[in-house]
Design a protein around this motif. Sequence first.
Motif, short mmCIF file in Angstrom:
data_model
loop_
_atom_site.label_atom_id
_atom_site.label_comp_id
_atom_site.label_asym_id
_atom_site.label_seq_id
_atom_site.Cartn_x
_atom_site.Cartn_y
_atom_site.Cartn_z
N GLY A 167 0.68 -1.27 0.13
CA GLY A 167 0.03 0.21 -0.01
C GLY A 167 0.83 1.25 0.04
O GLY A 167 1.70 1.29 -0.78
N THR A 168 0.60 2.16 0.87
CA THR A 168 1.36 3.38 1.08
C THR A 168 2.53 3.39 1.79
O THR A 168 2.26 2.55 3.09
CB THR A 168 0.56 4.52 1.36
N ALA A 169 3.61 3.98 1.51
CA ALA A 169 4.75 3.81 2.27
C ALA A 169 4.59 4.85 3.38
O ALA A 169 4.12 5.90 3.13
CB ALA A 169 5.86 4.13 1.75
N PRO A 170 5.29 4.71 4.84
CA PRO A 170 5.84 3.59 5.03
C PRO A 170 4.99 2.45 5.58
O PRO A 170 3.83 2.73 5.76
CB PRO A 170 6.74 3.94 6.39
N CYS A 171 5.35 1.24 5.45
CA CYS A 171 4.48 0.22 5.77
C CYS A 171 5.04 -0.76 6.76
O CYS A 171 6.19 -0.86 7.08
CB CYS A 171 3.88 -0.55 4.62
N GLU A 172 4.35 -1.62 7.43
CA GLU A 172 4.70 -2.77 8.26
C GLU A 172 5.48 -3.82 7.54
O GLU A 172 5.26 -4.01 6.28
CB GLU A 172 3.61 -3.36 9.25
N ALA A 173 6.32 -4.54 8.29
CA ALA A 173 7.13 -5.56 7.51
C ALA A 173 6.11 -6.83 6.92
O ALA A 173 6.42 -7.46 5.91
CB ALA A 173 7.87 -6.40 8.77
N LYS A 174 4.97 -6.48 7.52
CA LYS A 174 3.95 -7.74 6.87
C LYS A 174 3.42 -7.33 5.30
O LYS A 174 3.16 -7.82 4.72
CB LYS A 174 2.87 -8.07 7.79
N GLN A 175 3.65 -5.91 5.32
CA GLN A 175 2.99 -5.43 4.10
C GLN A 175 3.93 -5.01 2.88
O GLN A 175 3.51 -4.29 2.13
CB GLN A 175 2.22 -3.99 4.33
N VAL A 176 5.10 -5.77 3.14
CA VAL A 176 6.08 -5.60 1.86
C VAL A 176 5.87 -6.69 0.91
O VAL A 176 5.43 -7.77 1.30
CB VAL A 176 7.40 -5.40 2.44
N ALA A 177 6.32 -6.56 -0.28
CA ALA A 177 6.50 -7.53 -1.37
C ALA A 177 7.67 -7.27 -2.09
O ALA A 177 8.29 -6.02 -1.86
CB ALA A 177 5.17 -7.14 -2.33
N LEU A 178 8.04 -8.15 -2.85
CA LEU A 178 9.29 -7.96 -3.66
C LEU A 178 8.94 -7.07 -4.67
O LEU A 178 8.13 -7.29 -5.24
CB LEU A 178 9.88 -9.41 -3.96
N ALA A 179 9.99 -6.19 -5.18
CA ALA A 179 9.72 -5.46 -6.38
C ALA A 179 10.28 -6.50 -7.78
O ALA A 179 10.60 -7.47 -7.13
CB ALA A 179 10.73 -4.17 -6.24
N ASP A 180 10.09 -6.07 -8.77
CA ASP A 180 10.50 -6.92 -9.92
C ASP A 180 12.06 -7.20 -9.64
O ASP A 180 12.82 -6.20 -9.16
CB ASP A 180 10.29 -6.47 -11.35
N THR A 181 12.65 -8.15 -10.12
CA THR A 181 14.06 -8.45 -10.29
C THR A 181 14.58 -7.36 -11.11
O THR A 181 14.23 -6.99 -11.94
CB THR A 181 14.35 -9.86 -10.82
N LEU A 182 15.78 -6.98 -10.72
CA LEU A 182 16.65 -6.03 -11.42
C LEU A 182 17.42 -6.70 -12.53
O LEU A 182 17.85 -7.82 -12.51
CB LEU A 182 17.52 -5.29 -10.31
N ALA A 183 17.65 -5.71 -13.58
CA ALA A 183 18.58 -6.05 -14.79
C ALA A 183 19.82 -5.85 -14.28
O ALA A 183 20.21 -5.06 -13.42
CB ALA A 183 18.08 -5.08 -15.99
N PRO A 184 20.88 -6.38 -15.07
CA PRO A 184 22.00 -6.36 -14.45
C PRO A 184 22.65 -4.86 -14.53
O PRO A 184 23.41 -4.56 -13.60
CB PRO A 184 23.07 -6.95 -15.77
N GLY A 185 22.01 -4.07 -15.33
CA GLY A 185 22.36 -2.72 -15.62
C GLY A 185 21.91 -1.67 -14.65
O GLY A 185 22.39 -0.74 -14.20
N ASP A 186 21.11 -2.33 -13.72
CA ASP A 186 20.44 -1.48 -12.65
C ASP A 186 21.48 -1.54 -11.42
O ASP A 186 21.44 -0.93 -10.23
CB ASP A 186 19.18 -2.32 -11.99
#
Length: 607
Positions: A167-186
């Motif tokens: 949801g909106t930041a900041p959030c509790e540990a339970k409310q986090v999710a993984l972002a998409d994986t990064l590209a090598p150039g990131d």
Amino acid sequence: MRWTSFIAARALVIAVCAPCLAACATGPGPVEPCPSTTVAASAGTDASESTKAPIDISVVERVGDKWEVTYRFAKPVMGIGFERGQHRFRYEHWNIAADDGATPVEWTEVEGREAIVASAPMHALTIRLVTDTSEKPSDYLVHAAFADGSRLFYTGHFAARPLVCKGTAPCEAKQVALADTLAPGDIEWHFATEAGRGIQILDRREPAKLDWSPTSGEHGDGTYVYFGNIESIQTPFGQMVVDPGLPKWMRESANTNIPKLLAWFAEATQTELTFKPVLFVSAPPDEEPGRYSKGGSLPGLIQLAAWGRGWKAETPETREAWVRFVAHELFHLWNGEMFDRRDNRADAWMSEGSSDYFSFAAARALGVIDDERQHRLLVQAANQCLLSVGSTPLAQARGRGNPEYSCGAMLWAFVDGIAREKKLDAGDVIGGVFARAASSDRRYGTSDVISELRRIGGEAKSIDTIERIVNQGLVSAADEVVRAQLAKAGIASERVAPSQASLDGARFSSLVGRELAVCDCDGRISFTGSDRGLDFDDVPECTLLKGVRVTALGKYALPADGANAFDALVTRDDKVPLELKVEGRRDPLRLSCRSAYRRLPFTKLLK
Ligand SMILES: [Zn+2]
């Protein structure tokens, strides 16, 4: 980006101490005193300078086998989740601190991965750890140690992606999710160590500091970074960094045989490597009895490590073991780096099995072993396969006994047998598979081998046998099927009772225990063998074998008469319950297998 300025370096030294304090409060790992040594001047970063990559990671090696890894985020993040996750080793050994200790952070797990979550968006995260050379089964080491103090550092275990609030930041540990994986150039990596010490990535070595911006590959694959001063030997095929602590005979064998092995693989598969690999060969000081080895391949490189007293003397046995180990890993340059399996799990037999199969063949071609020994190795692999995979489809089997290696080597012998009838061999077939992969997405799978065998006009029934073992599993009388297929590859064997078969270090008593558990328990196999019998844990998945010590199967005592007990087990009549002697009970336990049980698909093994 600049990395050397006096002010920046001084700022970092101050920053180092704050995480120490924060780690006391948040990190579950051991707390270490703040280092008193100053870091290499190059290690600092100018905080006022904005990073262009989403994540900027600096890795600093310090005196005393200490490492400090600092992530700087272009945009503040709620945490990070690590890409490689099958072993949960980080939280116990890594000290963490965010924003110089100003933002509390803690270890957690997000979507099944080890993760670090912050109480508020953080700008920087520092991880402190000591050199970790402990085994990570089926994964790369964090560090590999050389006898002279050189180290390899594996970036893959530090590859991470940001955590975002659902949801909106900041959030509790339970409310986090993984972002998409990064590209090598990131990601931009910056490595630093003390003055006078070299840092090498692939074929590039620089003094004291090195910046790296990967441009290809998957972020989580990573690479091994070398820290040290062992001379990198340039050869026509690539570069080698060989530990001076490696026994002399192994060094000489490596120098002589590696070029030969690479040339032989290229010729056997009619596939030239399109790159020049770097080989890191380490021999960590270790006086343990026995022989240990660990290897891995990564884009453009091979890592080999060998330790233990058992390697010291050159004998026919150690000579063979060393060449086979090196050959297995080198063949991964073809089946893992230049080309890669389509399905990591289902096609594992193609990569691990072909590395084993072609390591035997190469050892034979180089005269390290003879025909007879090569055939024995394949018969042993076949027995191991029958024992470890049971009637599970190879594409799904994993774990105990590593069937992808043994069954894979056996199936490549089957492939060889089919090819022989067409005056070809297994090398031609895998070469055809590689050629097809080269003209598409550089990946291969089981169906590509099957297509190649059909293309060369191989015998349909034998091709079906391979396909069935991979996709459906072995069925009854598998011992005879395997014997016949091996014979087509010129490998003679006879069917004998398991106790008489050609097996490497089989512990029949534990094979009996495993089969009893498969018979009685749904899924979970949980027992311990000792010299007093087989102790089954009290787990709900089992019906009768709960918290009991089994001391005999029929008239055969366990573990003393395990071989005969196993012979009896594989030839028994299904309709008659098994009679087990259990400690503390007068009457035997009569065990009928659960209805879903499928017995081992053989009554004999091969010799
Ligand atoms: Zn392998």
